[in-house]
Scaffold this active site. Sequence first.
Site, short mmCIF file in Angstrom:
data_model
loop_
_atom_site.label_atom_id
_atom_site.label_comp_id
_atom_site.label_asym_id
_atom_site.label_seq_id
_atom_site.Cartn_x
_atom_site.Cartn_y
_atom_site.Cartn_z
N GLU A 129 -3.08 9.27 5.61
CA GLU A 129 -1.88 9.04 6.25
C GLU A 129 -1.78 10.09 7.55
O GLU A 129 -1.60 11.16 7.29
CB GLU A 129 -0.61 8.93 5.38
N MET A 263 0.96 13.53 -0.75
CA MET A 263 0.53 12.31 -0.32
C MET A 263 0.61 11.19 -1.42
O MET A 263 0.03 11.68 -2.54
CB MET A 263 -0.57 12.31 0.48
N GLU A 298 7.27 11.33 -4.09
CA GLU A 298 5.84 10.84 -4.39
C GLU A 298 5.63 9.68 -5.35
O GLU A 298 4.98 8.70 -5.03
CB GLU A 298 4.62 11.65 -4.38
#
Length: 857
Positions: A129, A263, A298
């Site tokens: 990302e 992430m 997350e």
Amino acid sequence: MTAAAPSPEQDLPETFYLKDYTPFGFEVDSVELTFRLQPSATRVLSRIRFTPKPGAADPRFFLHGEKLTLISARIDGVDISPEITPEGLTCVTPDSSFLWEAEVEIDPAGNTALEGLYMSGGMYCTQCEAEGFRKITYYPDRPDVMSTFTVRIEGAENVLLSNGNPVSQGDGVAEWHDPWPKPAYLFALVAGDLVNHPDSFTTQSGKEVELNIWVRPGDEGKCSFGMQALKKSMAWDEEVYGLEYDLDIFNIVAVYDFNMGAMENKGLNIFNSSCVLASPETSTDANFERIEAIIAHEYFHNWTGNRITCRDWFQLCLKEGLTVFRDAQFTSDMRSASVKRISDVIDLRARQFPEDQGPLSHPVRPEQFQEINNFYTATIYEKGAEVIGMLKRLVGDAAYKQALELYFQRHDGQACTIEDWLKVFEDATGRDLSQFKLWYSQAGTPRLKVTDSFAEGTYRLTFEQTTAPTPGQDHKDPRVIPIAVGLLNDKGEEVQPTTMLEMTEASQSFFFEGLGGKPVPSILREFSAPVILERDSSNAERAFLLAHDSDPFNRWEAGNALARESRISMITEGTAPDNAYLEALQKLVRDDDLDPAFRALILQPPSQSDIAQALFERGITPDPQKIHDAAETFSTTLAQQLADSLPRLYAETTLEGGYAPDAISAGKRALNGRILALLTRLDGGDQASRQYYAADNMTQQFGALSCLMKAEKGAVQSAAFLSQWKEDRLVMDKWFALQVACAAPGQAAGVAADLTRHPLFTLKNPNRFRAVMGALSGNHAGFHHHNGAGYRLLADNLIALDAINPQTTARMCTAFQTWKRYDSSRQDLIRQELQRIADQKGLSRDSNEMISRILNA
């Protein structure tokens, strides 16, 4: 003055616009990837089945790809020679479904930008990302292209991980399959010699999920808290949102070299080590709370980001704003809701408000960008969460829950927009949210001016909202603003409980009838909207609210305003610290009925940057040295006023027994730390020194060291700390930051410069770079010292880092965003450094965009 034009050899960066969105012209039916891992020559083989979309607006077949060496490409088994550019490739394709096959070679060891597939201390890991997957293989690297992935990994490492569920594992090979369609930005791969901290979780439907936190050998003892935070998050999401985990396994991997905090890759979360590894000996209470929140964040992305993702990167706030709001709800439930709210507002004002009022201002949903990595901002995340919170306040808890259920039901498996999100609420509630949508499209922080009057038992509150022009937006329409208001009588009793007013006009009045006398208003309770409240108020009224308001946020806000006004008076008029405020603080800090964490926040003064902004807004040019001196004088005076109570308060807040990271204990240690800081101003560090050597946890050891360093009494202890912890990277990040944060203004830049030459410093590790340069920019009087050394040092390091890691460089450029509020001499010094960065040949697109926007302020 505007930024200099790019030199002839520099190409103007391309600008992308929301209005130009066009869907990809092909469906991606399935993706099969094979990785043959070698540090400098990894081969990636892809087999991807594409199907053209009938009547596609853009039928061109274009695959993104950057820094790839193409070995071969085939369509339906036939070799082809595609047209290759630095951005990707294109070729002629069949009119019906076809199989694309490609083999590329990449260099993970040479990938210092930490985007795509790279190496961190011998471990292979990914960060895709926003647009990192295009550095792995040729692919339509955009969030609206979703497909199932099957991944085969061939490597010598003992652990080979990817998304989804394991299919097979053998000697040097592993295969994974993710059954849930996802965009490429959620792809993940990790390969390394790792060990796991295992556990399991049984979902509400009875499915057992395997849980693992994977770490380097030696870090196994720092995983238990993270694992418990994960299990709490899974249970909370089931209980509060009815959302259950959807794979057989959930893996977290700790990585030391990582640009972000963490992430949310589907089933394989990759974490900056600082955001998952914790132990009492090496982590502070703040670290524990941050880890708990980030793990929750997350995990919550599994639904708000993964199962439902964003159609394009302009919609980034759709997943991030909602998930930040959800993790804030989680932390409020796990800890103190009022303390969490106050802390969030402190952070919002410190990070997002300056962004919203400066050259980097942009809407929650931007209309354009050059580099999407530059829009992972406080506006997208924190203001985006505030917008969700306002929406929930306006529609109510029950309607919010109903709308979220409809959102997941209607859009599961889709890539969505803000329009999709708001339409769900309109359908669930029957409300027209077209005006509310302005919060997504208009940049800037609204100012809410308040006047009041009282006559014949009726109290009138009149609000006027204005928003200053921001880059690219001169005109602002009135927004919907939820304003939570309560009223108190002169005895401190609540005569009007919290009422949610809904402001929709540029100027609007609200009336409260049947009152026996003019009340004291408590406005914007729980900080019900991200606005700047402007109201003529006396210190007496602020002290009254500090003593009596039933809303914890507004009680803190009153104290914060008193502190701000006292500082400003000290700076502009040379007065002594306000005695009434000092007395109010003494009373509060001695009140054992109050939450210790709340008392610690009350004792936390406004930041020096906040005072600078407040002066600037009053037309006064801030002098960083005077602001620093006033802060020091105030703290010393407060310590002297509390001299008789400090030893008792310190003893009462010192916990006995083993360390526990729970909220109650952490709150007591936070208050204890504030008391120790005041005590150190009186005893020369005697108590702090005793605490340092007796401490059995990092919160107390590091807190004591901080007090000693601030008092310039900690040289011996600092050297001992370095010797004790030099092998622990995360603890050393704390040590590096502390040296700069505690340095005197005239010495801060020199201390930071010396640290950049320390054997343990490296530009290549984002945590270490941020520890030094972030602390320098955070040392307000030091960074803005009149000699300009701080500006030069930061610019030198940004130039050096840009060729290595553009993403981290660009984010650190924000240290310069408030430059226009200072005097002309400092502005000239900063402008020189900004121009020097802008003139660098080969400056990255990331940094070029940030520097250009700041220079054009």
